[in-house]
Scaffold this motif. Structure first.
Motif, mmCIF file in Angstrom:
data_model
loop_
_atom_site.group_PDB
_atom_site.id
_atom_site.type_symbol
_atom_site.label_atom_id
_atom_site.label_comp_id
_atom_site.label_asym_id
_atom_site.label_seq_id
_atom_site.Cartn_x
_atom_site.Cartn_y
_atom_site.Cartn_z
ATOM 1 N N PRO A 251 0.826 -1.211 0.000
ATOM 2 C CA PRO A 251 0.000 0.000 0.000
ATOM 3 C C PRO A 251 0.858 1.258 0.000
ATOM 4 O O PRO A 251 1.939 1.274 0.614
ATOM 5 N N PRO A 252 0.418 2.317 -0.658
ATOM 6 C CA PRO A 252 1.205 3.551 -0.704
ATOM 7 C C PRO A 252 1.251 4.280 0.627
ATOM 8 O O PRO A 252 2.138 5.107 0.849
ATOM 9 N N VAL A 253 0.290 3.984 1.510
ATOM 10 C CA VAL A 253 0.245 4.551 2.853
ATOM 11 C C VAL A 253 0.242 3.390 3.831
ATOM 12 O O VAL A 253 -0.460 2.390 3.617
ATOM 13 N N PHE A 254 1.005 3.496 4.890
ATOM 14 C CA PHE A 254 1.103 2.409 5.861
ATOM 15 C C PHE A 254 -0.278 2.037 6.392
ATOM 16 O O PHE A 254 -1.043 2.893 6.827
ATOM 17 N N GLY A 255 -0.578 0.726 6.347
ATOM 18 C CA GLY A 255 -1.851 0.239 6.851
ATOM 19 C C GLY A 255 -2.961 0.223 5.834
ATOM 20 O O GLY A 255 -4.088 -0.178 6.162
ATOM 21 N N GLY A 256 -2.688 0.644 4.585
ATOM 22 C CA GLY A 256 -3.731 0.656 3.562
ATOM 23 C C GLY A 256 -4.162 -0.746 3.169
ATOM 24 O O GLY A 256 -3.401 -1.706 3.261
ATOM 25 N N ARG A 257 -5.426 -0.857 2.701
ATOM 26 C CA ARG A 257 -5.966 -2.146 2.292
ATOM 27 C C ARG A 257 -6.479 -2.054 0.866
ATOM 28 O O ARG A 257 -6.696 -0.970 0.327
ATOM 29 N N LEU A 276 -1.275 -13.164 -6.217
ATOM 30 C CA LEU A 276 -1.878 -13.622 -4.975
ATOM 31 C C LEU A 276 -2.100 -12.457 -4.023
ATOM 32 O O LEU A 276 -1.185 -11.679 -3.745
ATOM 33 N N ARG A 277 -3.293 -12.348 -3.526
ATOM 34 C CA ARG A 277 -3.606 -11.330 -2.516
ATOM 35 C C ARG A 277 -3.183 -11.872 -1.150
ATOM 36 O O ARG A 277 -3.572 -12.978 -0.766
ATOM 37 N N VAL A 278 -2.362 -11.094 -0.415
ATOM 38 C CA VAL A 278 -1.827 -11.589 0.857
ATOM 39 C C VAL A 278 -1.940 -10.511 1.937
ATOM 40 O O VAL A 278 -1.794 -9.314 1.655
ATOM 41 N N PRO A 279 -2.201 -10.937 3.176
ATOM 42 C CA PRO A 279 -2.119 -9.974 4.283
ATOM 43 C C PRO A 279 -0.659 -9.654 4.574
ATOM 44 O O PRO A 279 0.225 -10.500 4.379
ATOM 45 N N LEU A 280 -0.405 -8.448 5.033
ATOM 46 C CA LEU A 280 0.951 -8.030 5.358
ATOM 47 C C LEU A 280 1.124 -7.948 6.865
ATOM 48 O O LEU A 280 0.158 -7.715 7.603
ATOM 49 N N ASP A 281 2.366 -8.075 7.290
ATOM 50 C CA ASP A 281 2.637 -8.149 8.718
ATOM 51 C C ASP A 281 2.278 -6.873 9.455
ATOM 52 O O ASP A 281 1.965 -6.913 10.638
ATOM 53 N N LEU A 282 2.305 -5.731 8.782
ATOM 54 C CA LEU A 282 2.000 -4.467 9.451
ATOM 55 C C LEU A 282 0.505 -4.188 9.534
ATOM 56 O O LEU A 282 0.102 -3.127 9.989
ATOM 57 N N GLY A 283 -0.312 -5.116 9.068
ATOM 58 C CA GLY A 283 -1.750 -4.939 9.186
ATOM 59 C C GLY A 283 -2.436 -4.555 7.902
ATOM 60 O O GLY A 283 -3.666 -4.601 7.824
ATOM 61 N N GLY A 284 -1.692 -4.163 6.886
ATOM 62 C CA GLY A 284 -2.287 -3.828 5.604
ATOM 63 C C GLY A 284 -2.412 -5.059 4.731
ATOM 64 O O GLY A 284 -2.316 -6.199 5.183
ATOM 65 N N VAL A 429 7.750 -13.117 7.870
ATOM 66 C CA VAL A 429 6.320 -13.427 7.922
ATOM 67 C C VAL A 429 5.684 -13.267 6.549
ATOM 68 O O VAL A 429 4.899 -14.112 6.099
ATOM 69 N N ASP A 430 6.002 -12.180 5.854
ATOM 70 C CA ASP A 430 5.426 -11.970 4.528
ATOM 71 C C ASP A 430 5.839 -13.072 3.563
ATOM 72 O O ASP A 430 5.035 -13.541 2.746
ATOM 73 N N ALA A 431 7.100 -13.519 3.638
ATOM 74 C CA ALA A 431 7.562 -14.593 2.754
ATOM 75 C C ALA A 431 6.806 -15.888 3.032
ATOM 76 O O ALA A 431 6.438 -16.628 2.101
ATOM 77 N N CYS A 432 6.566 -16.172 4.290
ATOM 78 C CA CYS A 432 5.820 -17.382 4.641
ATOM 79 C C CYS A 432 4.381 -17.302 4.147
ATOM 80 O O CYS A 432 3.810 -18.301 3.684
ATOM 81 N N ARG A 433 3.791 -16.127 4.222
ATOM 82 C CA ARG A 433 2.413 -15.975 3.740
ATOM 83 C C ARG A 433 2.334 -16.128 2.227
ATOM 84 O O ARG A 433 1.371 -16.686 1.697
ATOM 85 N N VAL A 434 3.334 -15.652 1.526
ATOM 86 C CA VAL A 434 3.363 -15.852 0.081
ATOM 87 C C VAL A 434 3.502 -17.337 -0.233
ATOM 88 O O VAL A 434 2.811 -17.875 -1.115
ATOM 89 N N ALA A 435 4.385 -18.038 0.473
ATOM 90 C CA ALA A 435 4.561 -19.471 0.252
ATOM 91 C C ALA A 435 3.272 -20.232 0.531
ATOM 92 O O ALA A 435 2.912 -21.166 -0.205
ATOM 93 N N GLN A 436 2.566 -19.840 1.583
ATOM 94 C CA GLN A 436 1.270 -20.457 1.897
ATOM 95 C C GLN A 436 0.278 -20.241 0.769
ATOM 96 O O GLN A 436 -0.425 -21.162 0.339
ATOM 97 N N ALA A 437 0.184 -19.005 0.306
ATOM 98 C CA ALA A 437 -0.766 -18.675 -0.757
ATOM 99 C C ALA A 437 -0.435 -19.433 -2.035
ATOM 100 O O ALA A 437 -1.336 -19.884 -2.760
ATOM 101 N N MET A 438 0.844 -19.602 -2.330
ATOM 102 C CA MET A 438 1.243 -20.383 -3.498
ATOM 103 C C MET A 438 0.776 -21.832 -3.363
ATOM 104 O O MET A 438 0.260 -22.420 -4.321
ATOM 105 N N ARG A 439 0.954 -22.377 -2.179
ATOM 106 C CA ARG A 439 0.568 -23.776 -1.969
ATOM 107 C C ARG A 439 -0.938 -23.947 -2.121
ATOM 108 O O ARG A 439 -1.399 -24.930 -2.699
#
Length: 743
Positions: A251-257, A276-284, A429-439
């Motif tokens: 997101p261009p602004v921290f916390g954007g969705r 793949l749409r993924v949640p980010l560790d900072l909440g966005g 954390v973000d890398a793990c979420r991407v790997a999960q989404a790929m699986r």
């Protein structure tokens, strides 16, 4: 410094583990032997638990005290030392093996090193967790690595004594060999197999400093050849069969969705495997583009059409933020020091000053990256990590795996400056979420999540913006009668596990470290910690990045206003209470020729001295103005870091830290925000010092036999104020901000 870890992102068992350090508890024998097999031990063995019938057997040593996990001696005598810290430029892969090799009496030409994986044996012996930070590698493992080497040596001597049927006291060691009477001798490689069957001695006698033959000698780094020839592998270089690369649109602004994702054009890019749409560790939220390589992934990301939901998200603007900070500085707040300010109004001389320090990016040469390979029953991760145990636990939490199912392979890193010791573990954390989404999408392949330079600079964590205000009353002799000071800055530990230790009375101690000492000043220090939608974290030398500049600039200004030599004034204030400060400053002054040597026309001296992480660094600099542009010509350093393990490594660390400090002085070295967006994105618009900016360096160490203190960070803080003090004498006015503003 303490490394912050979010309480909400780790398993409860690890939260308890971090809250109660485990270094004092020995690891169960079965668990340690599994560990020993995993890391390929070749010398020593974890001592068996004392048999009930044999009360003479000592209690098992803690894993951190065992040579088994740290020393491997091959049959040909090659010694490999395992390093329990991340190597990211500070030279720990040489300094720690040097310490161990000293007590081992190894042949240094036959010593190699490797980075440790995740295991209890590799915890910081003082902190009870595995980490690299706070300039603590040598400081907290000095005794540990000496004892490891001494224990391994004792086991080798005992193995030789049994072979020759002689008392161990009649044997000696030198350069990787054991010597006995009658011309007997054996190489360590010959004895290692027998030595590993022996119990580890609970107590050993360490060398006296006068007997050191390796420690204290200028030593070339073990990794120097690989790095200078381009053969050194870093986390970003990890290659695996079938490896894919992912980048994330953030997101261009921290916390954007995300409100809308149009991925059709991205999927049409040749080489793109998934969007793949993924949640980010900072909440966005973000969109990961997975492709055959980084070029294809970035092209795919560029083709995305995204609409962001920024409603309710604070959009920080640097100009407005500074106005808000100035208003906040006028309010009452919690106090770190609370001296009586009654003398301020009646002081014969007055000084008022405001200092502004911007957000700073870590801007390490190797951007963030993390490679993840998932399996049905576990995961393997490759990354440069300052806290591998915490990273592995965070990965386990995200992946829903037991911690023992995570293997984390620590990779050498091209810099970090605190960015790879994150409480939020975002890049892992973000890398793990991407790997999960790929699986979930049916893609069973390892993936490397890569942050581009722009991703790192616009979407990372920053050294906070700081505002300082000072009102000082002093007399004609420079005696400070009252010093009223205010700091406004975000807290970097609030909301983390260590915040409860770092924050007292509403004040984050990392924000105020370096204030007042070593000067006996009557100070009232008020601190405000506003909440701002900009993620912040520590940056090399933490609070001293700004407090050293403020203190050393103001002390220098008082000396100038009262017609006193800045060195003599500092020494008078320091007195006899701080001999290490005095020794460092006097050494820098003496070696620089300050006060005795005439400078070239248009040049001026600048002086500053500061302590952080147990080390005092004093700088005497020579600077000039070239058509209004500040130029630093020479830096003479006096360093008191107690015993110098590797003087050559210390010199390199000091130069690197000083150059990083110089970067903060140069125009363009600031992170700014407009409408919530970080403006700077790469080195074209975020300045770092380049070759033409680099001065000549003379580094001098105060001799000492005391245990070594930290060296990775202390060289940074006093550079900027020393430079500023020189420029102030040339420009006729004081500099109140970083980067320098002479407009």
């Amino acid at each position: 410094m303490a490394i912050p870890v979010s309480q909400n992102e780790l398993p409860p068992v690890l939260q308890r583990l971090l809250a109660e350090p485990l270094a004092a508890e020995p690891m169960p024998r079965r668990r340690f032997l599994k560990l020993a097999g995993a890391v390929g031990l070749a010398l020593g063995a974890y001592p068996l638990a004392a048999e009930a019938k044999d009360e003479a057997v000592p209690a098992p040593l803690a894993p951190t005290q065992q040579p088994a996990a740290f020393v491997e001696i091959a049959p040909d005598g090659l010694v490999t030392v395992t390093v329990n810290r991340l190597e990211f430029g500070q030279g720990v892969q040489t300094a720690l093996p040097l310490i161990l090799a000293e007590e081992l009496d190894a042949d240094w030409s036959r010593v190699r090193s490797r980075l440790a994986g995740v295991a209890a044996a590799y915890a910081d012996p003082m902190r009870g967790m595995q980490l690299t930070g706070g300039s603590a590698s040598i400081r907290t493992s000095w005794l540990q690595y000496r004892e490891l080497g001494a224990r391994a040596r004792a086991m080798l001597v005992e193995a030789a004594a049994r072979r020759w049927q002689l008392p161990a006291g009649r044997l000696s060691t030198r350069e990787g060999r054991v010597f006995g009477p009658g011309g007997r001798e054996a190489g360590y490689g010959e004895l290692a197999e027998a030595a590993m069957a022996l119990p580890v001695p609970a107590r050993v006698t360490l060398k006296e400093p006068r007997d050191f033959r390796l420690i204290g000698q200028p030593t070339t780094r073990l990794d120097a050849r690989a790095k200078s020839s381009g053969r050194q592998s870093f986390g970003i270089d990890v290659q695996l069969p079938g490896l894919l690369t992912a980048v994330i649109a953030r997101p261009p602004v921290f916390g954007g969705r995300l409100r809308l994702v149009d991925e059709r054009e991205a999927r049409a890019v040749r080489g793109v495997r998934a969007v793949l749409r993924v949640p980010l560790d900072l909440g966005g939220e973000g969109v990961a583009v997975v492709a055959d390589g980084s070029f294809q992934a970035r092209r795919g990301r560029d083709a995305l059409r995204l609409e962001w939901d920024l409603d309710g998200v604070e959009k920080v603007d640097s100009a407005r933020q500074l106005v808000q900070y100035r208003e906040l500085a006028t309010r009452p707040g919690p106090r770190k020091f609370d001296a009586d300010m009654a003398a301020l109004a009646q002081a014969p001389r007055q000084l008022e000053a405001e200092f502004v320090f911007p957000y700073l990016a870590h801007a390490a040469m190797e951007p963030l990256n993390c490679t993840v390979r998932l399996a049905d029953d576990g995961a393997e991760i490759w990354t440069g990590s300052q806290m591998p145990g915490v990273d592995a636990a965070a990965a386990a939490e995200v992946l829903g795996l037991a911690p023992e199912k995570i293997r984390l392979d620590v990779q050498s890193s091209g810099g970090g400056f605190g960015r790879r010791a994150m409480g939020h573990r975002d890049y892992v954390v973000d890398a793990c979420r991407v790997a999960q989404a790929m699986r979930r999408a049916g893609i069973h392949a390892p993936v490397k999540l890569l942050w581009t330079r722009e991703d790192d600079m616009r979407g990372g964590f920053y050294r906070p913006l700081h505002l300082h205000r000072a009102r000082i009353g002093f007399d004609d002799r420079g005696r400070v009668l009252a010093w009223d000071h205010v700091i406004v800055a975000q807290s970097i530990t609030e909301g983390t596990l260590f915040g409860r230790y770092a924050i007292q009375n509403g004040i984050d101690s990392t924000c105020t470290e370096g204030m007042r000492d070593p000067y006996p000043l009557p100070m009232r220090l008020t601190v405000h910690h506003p909440k701002v939608n900009v993620p912040v974290h520590w940056w090399r030398s933490v609070g001293s990045t700004h407090t050293a500049f403020v203190m050393e600039s103001l002390i220098d200004e008082i000396a100038q206003r009262t017609g006193q030599d800045p060195v003599a004034y500092r020494l008078a204030l320091i007195g006899a209470e701080h001999p290490r400060y005095r020794a460092a400053l006097e050494l820098a002054v003496q070696r620089s020729g300050y006060g005795r040597r005439k400078l070239a026309p248009g040049q001026a001296w600048g002086v500053a001295v500061h302590e952080c992480f147990g080390t005092v660094v004093a700088y005497v600099v020579e600077a000039s103005l070239d058509d209004g542009r500040p130029v630093l010509h020479r830096v003479t350093a006096g360093v008191h870091c107690n015993l110098a393990v590797n003087p050559r490594g210390i010199e390199a660390q000091l130069q690197g830290a000083a150059i990083m400090g110089l970067s903060t002085c140069l125009p363009g070295s600031a992170i700014t925000l407009e409408d919530g967006r970080v403006v700077q994105g790469n080195f074209g618009d975020f300045t770092i010092a380049r070759m033409p900016d680099i001065p000549a360096f003379d580094v001098h160490l105060v001799p000492s036999a005391e245990p070594p203190s930290g060296m990775g960070e202390p060289g940074l803080p006093p550079l900027a104020p020393a430079f500023a003090n020189a420029i102030a004498r040339l420009a006729g006015r004081r500099l109140r901000s970083l980067p320098f503003d002479l407009g």
